[in-house]
Motif scaffolding. Structure first.
Motif, PDB file in Angstrom:
ATOM      1  N   MET A 293       0.842  -1.199   0.000  1.00 26.84           N
ATOM      2  CA  MET A 293       0.000   0.000   0.000  1.00 26.84           C
ATOM      3  C   MET A 293       0.877   1.249   0.000  1.00 26.84           C
ATOM      4  O   MET A 293       1.695   1.440   0.905  1.00 26.84           O
ATOM      5  N   ASN A 294       0.740   2.049  -1.025  1.00 27.33           N
ATOM      6  CA  ASN A 294       1.426   3.341  -1.104  1.00 27.33           C
ATOM      7  C   ASN A 294       0.681   4.199  -2.119  1.00 27.33           C
ATOM      8  O   ASN A 294      -0.459   3.902  -2.467  1.00 27.33           O
ATOM      9  N   ARG A 295       1.297   5.247  -2.598  1.00 30.72           N
ATOM     10  CA  ARG A 295       0.722   6.046  -3.670  1.00 30.72           C
ATOM     11  C   ARG A 295       1.848   6.753  -4.402  1.00 30.72           C
ATOM     12  O   ARG A 295       2.959   6.899  -3.875  1.00 30.72           O
ATOM     13  N   ASN A 296       1.564   7.179  -5.609  1.00 28.27           N
ATOM     14  CA  ASN A 296       2.488   8.001  -6.380  1.00 28.27           C
ATOM     15  C   ASN A 296       2.043   9.455  -6.356  1.00 28.27           C
ATOM     16  O   ASN A 296       0.881   9.758  -6.101  1.00 28.27           O
ATOM     17  N   ASP A 297       2.970  10.331  -6.624  1.00 25.97           N
ATOM     18  CA  ASP A 297       2.626  11.732  -6.857  1.00 25.97           C
ATOM     19  C   ASP A 297       2.209  11.837  -8.322  1.00 25.97           C
ATOM     20  O   ASP A 297       3.013  11.613  -9.226  1.00 25.97           O
ATOM     21  N   TYR A 298       0.947  12.164  -8.563  1.00 23.45           N
ATOM     22  CA  TYR A 298       0.436  12.119  -9.930  1.00 23.45           C
ATOM     23  C   TYR A 298       0.973  13.233 -10.810  1.00 23.45           C
ATOM     24  O   TYR A 298       0.811  13.199 -12.031  1.00 23.45           O
ATOM     25  N   GLN A 299       1.630  14.210 -10.208  1.00 23.11           N
ATOM     26  CA  GLN A 299       2.297  15.215 -11.026  1.00 23.11           C
ATOM     27  C   GLN A 299       3.669  14.741 -11.483  1.00 23.11           C
ATOM     28  O   GLN A 299       4.123  15.082 -12.570  1.00 23.11           O
ATOM     29  N   SER A 300       4.337  13.936 -10.662  1.00 23.35           N
ATOM     30  CA  SER A 300       5.701  13.507 -10.979  1.00 23.35           C
ATOM     31  C   SER A 300       5.737  12.442 -12.059  1.00 23.35           C
ATOM     32  O   SER A 300       6.633  12.412 -12.886  1.00 23.35           O
ATOM     33  N   ASP A 305       6.465   6.254  -4.088  1.00 18.17           N
ATOM     34  CA  ASP A 305       6.335   5.457  -2.858  1.00 18.17           C
ATOM     35  C   ASP A 305       5.940   6.299  -1.645  1.00 18.17           C
ATOM     36  O   ASP A 305       6.565   6.231  -0.586  1.00 18.17           O
ATOM     37  N   GLN A 306       4.877   7.065  -1.769  1.00 14.82           N
ATOM     38  CA  GLN A 306       4.415   7.881  -0.656  1.00 14.82           C
ATOM     39  C   GLN A 306       3.374   7.124   0.165  1.00 14.82           C
ATOM     40  O   GLN A 306       2.714   6.203  -0.331  1.00 14.82           O
ATOM     41  N   PHE A 307       3.225   7.525   1.414  1.00 13.47           N
ATOM     42  CA  PHE A 307       2.207   6.903   2.249  1.00 13.47           C
ATOM     43  C   PHE A 307       0.825   7.239   1.700  1.00 13.47           C
ATOM     44  O   PHE A 307       0.588   8.358   1.226  1.00 13.47           O
ATOM     45  N   ASN A 333       1.256  -4.259   3.350  1.00  9.49           N
ATOM     46  CA  ASN A 333       2.616  -3.805   3.621  1.00  9.49           C
ATOM     47  C   ASN A 333       2.771  -2.362   3.153  1.00  9.49           C
ATOM     48  O   ASN A 333       2.444  -2.042   2.013  1.00  9.49           O
ATOM     49  N   PHE A 334       3.278  -1.504   4.038  1.00  9.70           N
ATOM     50  CA  PHE A 334       3.502  -0.113   3.657  1.00  9.70           C
ATOM     51  C   PHE A 334       4.851   0.022   2.949  1.00  9.70           C
ATOM     52  O   PHE A 334       5.871   0.328   3.561  1.00  9.70           O
ATOM     53  N   ALA A 353       1.350   6.075  11.068  1.00  9.06           N
ATOM     54  CA  ALA A 353       0.086   6.232  11.796  1.00  9.06           C
ATOM     55  C   ALA A 353      -0.999   6.795  10.885  1.00  9.06           C
ATOM     56  O   ALA A 353      -2.144   6.311  10.877  1.00  9.06           O
ATOM     57  N   GLY A 354      -0.655   7.809  10.112  1.00  4.71           N
ATOM     58  CA  GLY A 354      -1.630   8.385   9.191  1.00  4.71           C
ATOM     59  C   GLY A 354      -2.080   7.391   8.143  1.00  4.71           C
ATOM     60  O   GLY A 354      -3.269   7.313   7.803  1.00  4.71           O
ATOM     61  N   ALA A 355      -1.134   6.595   7.623  1.00  4.79           N
ATOM     62  CA  ALA A 355      -1.468   5.596   6.613  1.00  4.79           C
ATOM     63  C   ALA A 355      -2.373   4.513   7.195  1.00  4.79           C
ATOM     64  O   ALA A 355      -3.314   4.048   6.534  1.00  4.79           O
ATOM     65  N   MET A 356      -2.095   4.105   8.420  1.00  2.00           N
ATOM     66  CA  MET A 356      -2.929   3.091   9.069  1.00  2.00           C
ATOM     67  C   MET A 356      -4.344   3.613   9.261  1.00  2.00           C
ATOM     68  O   MET A 356      -5.320   2.872   9.074  1.00  2.00           O
ATOM     69  N   ASP A 357      -4.472   4.888   9.619  1.00  2.00           N
ATOM     70  CA  ASP A 357      -5.796   5.482   9.764  1.00  2.00           C
ATOM     71  C   ASP A 357      -6.534   5.562   8.428  1.00  2.00           C
ATOM     72  O   ASP A 357      -7.737   5.286   8.347  1.00  2.00           O
TER      73      ASP A 357
END
Length: 431
Positions: A293-300, A305-307, A333-334, A353-357
Motif C-alpha cells: 500500500m502506497n501512492r504516487n505523486d500524480y504530477q511527478s 512510494d508515498q504513504f 505492507n507499507f 500512523a496516518g497511513a494506518m488510519d
C-alpha cells in the motif's frame, strides 16, 4: 532500549485526540465478524523505514541515521530501533530484503554469515514482540552485479548467485515463521533490444521461478509464493509488467496454481491501471495474495512510494480485497517512504500512523458498501440475462444455430444504461 524514539509513546486508538493517535484504526473493532487488525494485517517495510538514506535521482542522502553503516553492530542497532517502532505502532507484521538487514560481505560466504547472524538476532527480538514476519525477499537489483537482471541475466554465474541468494532468504523466512515469500524483478527486463534475447531471458525467468516453487515444497514451507508486478522502472521493459502479464507467464510455465500476486498501488499506476483493477483481475484469476500500500505523486509520473492519504482510492481497493474473501496469508505492507525533507523520528511514526488510519477508514467504507449490497445487486442485475436459460444456452451453442435463432425469433435488442454516474454517486455516500 535505544534513544531514537525518546519522547514518543505507544500509539493508542483515540478518535478525539488532538495529538498523535489513531482516529480510525481500532485493532479490536469487529467488522464482518473479524477484528480490524486481522482484516488489514499491517506490515512495516524494513527497507524504506530503516535502510533508505533519503536520496532521489537528483540528490544524495538527506537522512543521517545512527545505524547507517556496514557493520554487524549497526545492523543490530537497526533491528533494535525497528522493533521499538513496531511496538509504538502496534504493527502486527514487518517485511525485509536480505540487504536491508545485514551488511554486505566481501564474498557470498561472508554475506551469508552476516545474514544468518542477524536472522538469529531478529528471532530473539521476535520472542519479546507481538510483531511477526509477513514476508521476506531478496534484493537482486541494487548491487552492480544485477545491472542486467538476476534470473534473466546473460551471465549464468549471476543466475547461480541469485538462486543461492533466494534459497538463503527462503530458509530465513521459514525460520522466522514468515507467512509468504515474495519475488519482484527489479531489473528483470531490458534497456535495449539490440543486446537482448527475449525468448532466452523469459525461459530463464520461468525456470528460476519453477526452482523456487520446487524448493518451497522441498523444505515444507507452508506460506505463499508471491510475485510482485513491476512495470517500466527502472528498465524500459520488464517481464512482470502487470497482473495480466504475470498470469500469462505463470500459465506458460505451469505455475498458475503455485504462485500468487503481491500487488502494489504505485506499480499499478505505472502500468496504466488503477489499483482496484489489478486487485479485481488478480482475484478473478484466483491469484490475489497480498498488497503493497502506497501512492504516487500524480504530477511527478514516477514511483514516488508515498504513504497513502486518499480514502476513496483505498476504499475501492479494500472493496476488491473483501469481495475476494479477504487476506489469507497476505496483508497490507507499507512499501512507502518519508519525503526526503522529513528528517525527524516523529515523521517516521506519523507517516505510518496516518497511513494506518487512512486504510482503516477505507476498510470501514468498503465494509459498509458490502453490507449495503447495492453495488453487488446492481452488478448482478446487469448480468442477469446470462443466468437465464437463454443466456446459458448461448454458451453451449454454435454460430450457425445462434444466427438461425436470431432471424427466426425476430429479437431486436436495445442498449441499456451502465449507470456509471449513479454508481459513482453511491460510492461517494460511503467515502
Amino acid at each position: 532500549m535505544t534513544d531514537f524514539f525518546t519522547g514518543i509513546d505507544k500509539l493508542e486508538y483515540n478518535p478525539d485526540s488532538t495529538s498523535l493517535a489513531f482516529r480510525h484504526y481500532n485493532p479490536e473493532e469487529m467488522l464482518l465478524g473479524k477484528r480490524m487488525e486481522d482484516h488489514l494485517r499491517f506490515a512495516v517495510a524494513y527497507w524504506h523505514s530503516f535502510a533508505w538514506p533519503g536520496g532521489d535521482p537528483f540528490g544524495g542522502a538527506t537522512f543521517e541515521r545512527p545505524w547507517f553503516g556496514e557493520t554487524m553492530e549497526l545492523a543490530r542497532l537497526k533491528a533494535d530501533v525497528a522493533f521499538e517502532m513496531f511496538d509504538i505502532l502496534g504493527a502486527p507484521y514487518f517485511c525485509w530484503h536480505d540487504a536491508d538487514i545485514r551488511p554486505e560481505g566481501d564474498s557470498f560466504k561472508e554475506s551469508r554469515r552476516n545474514f544468518e547472524d542477524i536472522i538469529d538476532y531478529l528471532a530473539e527480538k521476535m520472542e519479546h514482540s507481538q510483531t511477526r514476519l509477513l514476508w521476506g525477499t531478496a534484493n537482486m537489483f541494487s548491487h552492480r552485479r544485477f545491472m542486467s537482471g538476476a534470473a534473466t541475466n546473460p551471465d549464468p554465474e549471476i543466475f547461480a548467485w541469485s538462486a543461492a541468494t533466494v534459497k538463503l532468504c527462503m530458509d530465513a523466512t521459514q525460520k522466522l515463521g514468515g507467512e509468504n515469500y515474495v519475488l519482484w524483478g527489479g531489473r528483470e527486463g531490458y534497456e535495449t533490444l539490440l543486446n537482448t534475447d527475449l525468448k532466452r531471458e523469459r525461459a530463464q525467468a520461468g525456470r528460476f521461478l519453477q526452482m523456487v516453487v520446487d524448493y518451497k515444497h522441498k523444505i515444507g514451507f507452508k506460506g505463499a509464493i508471491l510475485v510482485e508486478p513491476k512495470p517500466q522502472e527502472p528498465s524500459k521493459h520488464q517481464y512482470d509488467f502487470d497482473v495480466a502479464t504475470v498470469y500469462g507467464f505463470l500459465k506458460e510455465f505451469g505455475l498458475e496454481s503455485e504462485v500468487q500476486m503481491n500487488i502494489e498501488q504505485g506499480h499499478a499506476i505505472l502500468a496504466g491501471h488503477s489499483f482496484e483493477h489489478e486487485l479485481a483481475l488478480a482475484a478473478s484469476l484466483g491469484i490475489l495474495g497480498s498488497i503493497d500500500m502506497n501512492r504516487n505523486d500524480y504530477q511527478s509520473g514516477w514511483d514516488t512510494d508515498q504513504f497513502p492519504n486518499n480514502v476513496p482510492e483505498v476504499a475501492l481497493a479494500y472493496y476488491e480485497v473483501l469481495r475476494a474473501g479477504g487476506f489469507k496469508t497476505g496483508g497490507t505492507n507499507f512499501d512507502a517512504k518519508l519525503r526526503r525533507q522529513s528528517l525527524d523520528p516523529l515523521d517516521l511514526i506519523a507517516g505510518h500512523a496516518g497511513a494506518m488510519d487512512v486504510c482503516a477508514r477505507g476498510l470501514k467504507a468498503a465494509v459498509a458498501m458490502l453490507e449495503d449490497g447495492t453495488l453487488e445487486n446492481k452488478r448482478n442485475e446487469r448480468y442477469a440475462g446470462w443466468d437465464s436459460e437463454y443466456g446459458k444456452s448461448l454458451l453451449q451453442s454454435d454460430l450457425a444455430s445462434i444466427a438461425d435463432d436470431v432471424e427466426s425469433s425476430g429479437i431486436d435488442p436495445q442498449p441499456r444504461s451502465g449507470q456509471q454516474e449513479v454508481l459513482e454517486n453511491l460510492v461517494n455516500r460511503f467515502v
